[in-house]
Design a protein around this motif. Sequence first.
Motif, PDB file in Angstrom:
ATOM      1  N   ILE A 101       6.213   3.475  -6.742  1.00 42.44           N
ATOM      2  CA  ILE A 101       6.600   2.860  -8.023  1.00 42.44           C
ATOM      3  C   ILE A 101       5.797   3.482  -9.159  1.00 42.44           C
ATOM      4  O   ILE A 101       6.332   3.791 -10.233  1.00 42.44           O
ATOM      5  N   GLN A 102       4.516   3.724  -8.894  1.00 39.20           N
ATOM      6  CA  GLN A 102       3.661   4.323  -9.932  1.00 39.20           C
ATOM      7  C   GLN A 102       4.091   5.752 -10.250  1.00 39.20           C
ATOM      8  O   GLN A 102       4.009   6.191 -11.397  1.00 39.20           O
ATOM      9  N   PRO A 142       0.817  -1.227   0.000  1.00 38.07           N
ATOM     10  CA  PRO A 142       0.000   0.000   0.000  1.00 38.07           C
ATOM     11  C   PRO A 142       0.845   1.270   0.000  1.00 38.07           C
ATOM     12  O   PRO A 142       0.419   2.296  -0.514  1.00 38.07           O
ATOM     13  N   ARG A 155       4.406   1.182  -0.928  1.00 40.57           N
ATOM     14  CA  ARG A 155       5.452   1.126  -1.940  1.00 40.57           C
ATOM     15  C   ARG A 155       4.900   1.334  -3.348  1.00 40.57           C
ATOM     16  O   ARG A 155       5.516   1.981  -4.193  1.00 40.57           O
ATOM     17  N   GLU A 156       3.708   0.767  -3.616  1.00 42.87           N
ATOM     18  CA  GLU A 156       3.177   0.838  -4.987  1.00 42.87           C
ATOM     19  C   GLU A 156       2.993   2.265  -5.495  1.00 42.87           C
ATOM     20  O   GLU A 156       3.383   2.563  -6.634  1.00 42.87           O
ATOM     21  N   PRO A 157       2.413   3.153  -4.682  1.00 35.98           N
ATOM     22  CA  PRO A 157       2.266   4.521  -5.200  1.00 35.98           C
ATOM     23  C   PRO A 157       3.611   5.149  -5.583  1.00 35.98           C
ATOM     24  O   PRO A 157       3.689   5.906  -6.555  1.00 35.98           O
TER      25      PRO A 157
END
Lengths: 109, 807
Positions: free
Chosen positions: A27-28, A21, A23-25
């Motif tokens: 990466i995006q 929750p 880390r992904e933003p």
Amino acid sequence: MEYKDTLLMPKTEFPMRGNLPNREPAIQAKWAEEDIYQKVQKHTEGRPLFILHDGPPYANGDIHMGHALNKVLKDFIVRYKSMSGFQAPYVPGWDTHGLPIETALTKKG
Amino acid sequence: MSIAEFRKLCEEYALEQVDSQREQFKRLGVRADWDNPYITLKPEYEAQQIKVFGEMAKKGYIYKGRKPVYWSPSSESALAEAEIEYQDIKSPSIYVAFEVIDGKGLIDEGVKIVIWTTTPWTIPANLGISLNPDLNYVVVAVGEDKFLVAEALLEKAAEAIGWENPEIVKTVKGSELDRATAKHPLYERESLVMLGDHVTTEAGTGCVHTAPGHGEDDFIIGQKYGLDVLCPVDEKGVMTEEAGEFAGLFYDKANKPITDKLKEVGALLNLSFFTHSYPHDWRTKKPTIFRATAQWFASIKDFRGELLKAVEDTKWVPAWGETRLHNMVRDRGDWCISRQRAWGVPIPVFYAENGDPIISDETIDHVSNLFREHGSNIWFEREAKELLPEGFVHENSPNGLFTKETDIMDVWFDSGSSHQAVLEERSDLQRPADLYLEGSDQYRGWFNSSLSTGVAVTGKAPYKGVLSHGFALDGEGRKMSKSIGNVVIPAKVMNQLGADILRLWVASVDYQADVRVSDPILKQVADVYRKIRNTFRFLLGNLDGFNPENDKVSYEDLKEVDQYMLIKLNKLVKQAKTSYDNYEFANIYQQINNFCTLDLSSFYLDYAKDILYCETPNGTERRGVQTVLYETVLSLTKLVAPILPHTADEVWEFIPGNHEENVQLTLMPEEREIVNAMEIEAKWNAFMDLRNDVLKALEFARNQKIIGKSLNAKITVYVDAETKTLLDSIQESPEQLFIVSKFEIGGTIAEAPEEALKLENIAILVTKADGETCERCWNVSETVGKNEKHPTLCTRCAQVVEETFAN
């Protein structure tokens, strides 16, 4: 000599916990920064095209699991094709006319 | 507010919704041209849609006809279903007799077909009687008269009408009465007997009064049988001249005189009243009616053959999709494409002074260009004359006067035109598309509308393949609903677990059917994710210090067990790619999961630990294992990249050596030709069976408290000749392969001692290994203490430490 120091135990900075929750933003944001979509298009230019044509969801309300299922399945295919000898552009669409929007506006007043 | 102003607000609202949904889709990790999407309200889209309409009109597929819609006499306008609310009203309920004229040789002339209706005012519009082809119908004698009703409804009808002891004189199948005729009780005309599945045994008589101008099912069956759309009711709800003596009456006021007249001619069998739920206008709260109004249609029958051919030429996954669409195309009536609404693309038709519609290349091109420049709102901002080319003249407008159509197009015409408005319009795309992929509700929706316009305009389907998925249901297979509280919200899943977990869930389900999702299901998927992630972490951790350019060991120089793993990896690559090609993602999920847990975690990585941690860092043996780990992490990352793009990107950055900057720019791993694959695989599969036996024996010994952990154990096996040959041929350390401290072949199976575990081809004796535990590798060895400099180490560890870490 400490014998345990002579063992070659695994060593990596790759975190055990995904913590997705958060880390992904990040990466995006990196993808947006490097414009990964265009980068992949450029990289795959000249290959045969594979066109998955997006059916436009209706532009009203938050997305539900049906939307998520649909878009993720499409993404599997597009990503796979662009790693398999194709250029696979993917242009998302929206359906924007019709009664639900008229109704939503009438309700808004 | 003017229509144009209202439409401006609609546009603003729609674009806000697009922005909001775009952010939500991006959060799923979907890679798309998010900065340049297609939006059906954009000028360039509308311009192409107008051309699609024009092209269809040019081919003669567009015509103006009539169709019943919800109509509100109180507001004198058509209503959408969403504008209907239901309230109870009291209605008459009448049974009416229609005398048979032509009974197809099965029913005598004069037999009375009994219909039931709650809207006597629609009797003047009756053009037919519908029967169910599969139901049995009976002719019953009641006194002098004979009546026809459905067998299953005879009892109910008899009770309602007051028949005493009706005697069945004949039974026929509904299908046998196709196109029989009866006399309309009020007018000198015939009513046609038709067959339709909409006829049920829920209520009435099984013989359904059919007025194509006043009902949806009536209209559809009427179209099929070529009936007129008779509608003797005007926009105020008043009966017209076509209703004869009832002309001038408000429809609701016509019920009584019509019923009286039916009684007078002897056609009324029964009249009663009852209260039921009835559609009302949500604004005026007054009852609505079904009423045929002028509508624009796209003829389907004109190119039905081409449509069916296009269905046949398309690849459908799952295969039943072909039948579904074929039947739909085969059975559907013409497509009503007009709506009496504001928010949509206008139907680009002008009317001449005599009321004739004008659609020509010239007007279509002009309107299309105007829309491309200004957007379709211009249609509502300008007069007809200003929307026509300058100096436009038409023979039917001698005074140069024109009006414009005010209806808009069905939204399915919008999205159904995307093959032109997007695939043709954009230079980065092409038509036909390789694939359309939507939920299974889109067979009647977008797959259908796109096919219709595609075939109408180009003669071909706009897609080569169509793939469909099911609906998302809750953990018990129920529909998600706020009232049950079982709704899984994507945003919440992403905030709690992450997009890659949601995506892995998508990969895990049999999506071509309906799928289930719930918190427990997602938790299970998250566990699998953790396993995959741990595998990646182990692989990366043990590649520390590995430089593929210098340290890779060539395949020929690898130990067999390493070769075996590469063969397994190669197999995984082959299977996963085939599964991707066939859109079988659940297989990939299984294949990857099995590879990580069975091949890697429970075998190879377990075996490799001693080598990776304890052997000479730069030795061929250790580098060989690392070569396998390196190949594995490269391939595995690529294979999961479409499904877990975030995780794959993250892993990629930790893989040593020079490689493409982003895994998304790589190609899937190539399947390799491995010369000795068959032979190695056969041999090591046999070894794995043997290993399972040994693990069983170790487990047994642990339970018997003979050993603690397996590194304390010594294994002695008693084997047949074949197994001995296998074991002798293995060059790897059996201790490392079995993760024990000592391994021996004790003799033949016959020579096995009593306490050995006897299995089919092997007997296994587990004892405590002799010797001391090595401080470094924790193996139990009799060599511990032999080296003076390193008295607590086994010979192997003493040697490694001496060679590598002496300083």
